[in-house]
Design an enzyme around this catalytic site. Structure first.
Site, short mmCIF file in Angstrom:
data_model
loop_
_atom_site.label_atom_id
_atom_site.label_comp_id
_atom_site.label_asym_id
_atom_site.label_seq_id
_atom_site.Cartn_x
_atom_site.Cartn_y
_atom_site.Cartn_z
N GLY A 197 0.86 -1.20 0.02
CA GLY A 197 0.03 -0.16 0.04
C GLY A 197 0.74 1.26 -0.08
N GLN A 198 0.43 2.56 -0.29
CA GLN A 198 1.14 3.74 -0.21
C GLN A 198 1.76 3.93 1.11
OE1 GLN A 198 -1.46 6.97 -2.36
NE2 GLN A 198 -2.91 6.13 -0.82
N VAL A 199 1.14 3.85 2.17
CA VAL A 199 2.09 4.17 3.56
C VAL A 199 2.83 2.76 3.79
CG1 VAL A 199 1.72 4.62 5.94
CG2 VAL A 199 0.34 5.69 4.35
N ALA A 220 -5.39 -1.80 5.47
CA ALA A 220 -6.76 -1.08 5.81
C ALA A 220 -7.62 -1.47 4.60
CB ALA A 220 -6.83 0.21 6.11
N THR A 233 -9.55 0.56 2.22
CA THR A 233 -9.54 1.82 2.01
C THR A 233 -10.33 2.18 0.93
OG1 THR A 233 -7.72 1.56 0.54
CG2 THR A 233 -7.37 2.28 2.94
N THR A 274 -8.11 7.61 10.30
CA THR A 274 -8.48 8.69 9.20
C THR A 274 -9.30 9.75 9.67
OG1 THR A 274 -9.85 8.95 7.63
CG2 THR A 274 -10.51 6.99 9.04
N TYR A 308 -16.96 3.15 5.88
CA TYR A 308 -15.27 3.18 6.18
C TYR A 308 -15.03 3.83 7.45
CZ TYR A 308 -10.59 4.66 5.36
OH TYR A 308 -9.27 5.30 5.55
N LYS A 363 -13.18 2.39 10.67
CA LYS A 363 -11.87 2.94 11.00
C LYS A 363 -11.99 3.29 12.56
CE LYS A 363 -8.62 3.24 9.25
NZ LYS A 363 -7.53 2.26 8.72
#
Ligand code: NAP
Length: 297
Positions: free
Chosen positions: A11-13, A60, A62, A101, A125, A129
């Site tokens: 993922g991005q992070v 997650a 997302t 988030t 979502y 979270k």
């Protein structure tokens, strides 16, 4: 050397955390194929096998709009898996760093949100979270949850990549200008996580002690504020592209752009608590964007 388990490797992070945390410990990075977060037993087995000193959970569900029609899966990944991670971390004496988030808030407040403001998510979502955050708090584990916002990177699905792609295909884009927030580069988040880990300690006992003392929920976004329309203008202005067709970016209201999930009008998070307790402050969103666009492959 400390053993750090990172979930969401692709993922991005998660991808950026592999870069930023590599000097701080031995990394064990898992993706969906190694550890399906929808399967609590898989999560338990991986943690028991790896026996990490620190878990960094970047994985997650997302897909904000799709979550409206897949609430059970979103809940399993975003709420139940973090609960299992926290219980296992507590059992091991390990620490947990988790991501959450801005979408836990409804965005009706006119000023930036503090950590102690009451969540009131508008979407499935956001709700899942929030449940994940609560499960971690209730677990009694040494844990720290970082709420961030509007994440982008040079990989995955994100606004920056979408705008650059659509600018080649369309003459005109219509982008909402009444949702405010702080676009945050995944690399800035990963560097913030690394700074927290470095300050917390270099072995299981010290890092767990630091998170018992200074854990809980923190806001960690880029500084400054913008809206999606201004953000799009800023992206396009900085990337020369001879193949671009785009002539105009038209501001529209959220009401003119219906989506399955409702989004907060105000996504701004006050990050002062992180600065005070951990001496970590992310750069302004527009400064980070310059670096992120220059670093594209
Ligand atoms: N993106 C945003 O704008 C944003 C904003 C605020 C907060 N956050 C939070 O920041 C954190 C990192 O987000 P991100 O932007 O890095 O997300 P991302 O790019 O969508 O990455 C999420 C990762 O989770 C993995 N994943 C999803 N379902 C899984 C499952 N069932 N089992 C195992 N892995 C699974 C995905 O795997 P695949 O690669 O196989 O799909 C993906 O690698 C998340 O906690 C997110 O809620 C994100």
């Amino acid at each position: 050397m400390m053993r750090i388990l990172i979930t969401g490797r692709d993922g991005q992070v998660g991808w950026e955390c592999q870069r930023s945390l590599q000097v701080l410990g031995r990394l064990i990075c898992v993706g969906r194929a190694d550890c399906d977060l929808a399967q609590p037993d898989a999560v338990r087995t991986v943690i028991r096998t790896v026996a990490p000193d620190l878990i960094v959970n970047t994985a997650a569900y997302t897909a904000v709009d799709r979550a409206e029609s897949e609430p059970d899966l979103a809940r399993a990944v975003n709420a139940e898996a973090p609960a299992v991670m926290a219980a296992e971390a507590r059992q091991l004496g390990a620490a947990l760093i988790h991501l959450s988030t801005d979408y836990v808030f409804d965005g009706h407040q006119p000023t930036p949100y503090y950590e102690d403001d009451a969540p009131s998510p508008l979407s499935v979502y956001g709700h899942t979270k929030w449940r994940g955050e609560q499960a971690i708090l209730e677990s009694g584990a040494a844990a720290l949850t970082l709420r961030t916002s509007w994440v982008y990177a040079d990989r995955g699905h994100n606004f920056v990549r979408t705008i650059l792609r659509l600018a080649r295909d369309r003459d005109e884009l219509r982008i909402v200008d009444d949702q405010w927030g702080a676009p945050t580069w995944a690399r800035s988040i990963a560097e913030g996580v690394a700074a927290i880990v470095a300050r917390a300690g270099s072995d299981r006992e010290s890092i767990a002690a630091a998170l018992y003392e200074r854990g809980g929920i923190y806001h960690m976004t880029a500084a400054g504020r913008t809206n999606w329309h201004q953000f799009a203008e800023c992206i396009v202005a900085q990337v020369p592209d001879p193949a671009r067709k785009l002539k105009a970016i038209v501001p529209i209201s959220t009401a003119e752009y219906p989506t399955a999930a409702r989004r907060p009008a105000n996504s701004l998070l006050d990050c002062e608590r992180l600065a005070q307790h951990w001496h970590v402050e992310l750069p302004r969103w527009d400064d980070a964007l310059v670096l992120a666009l220059a670093a594209r492959e």
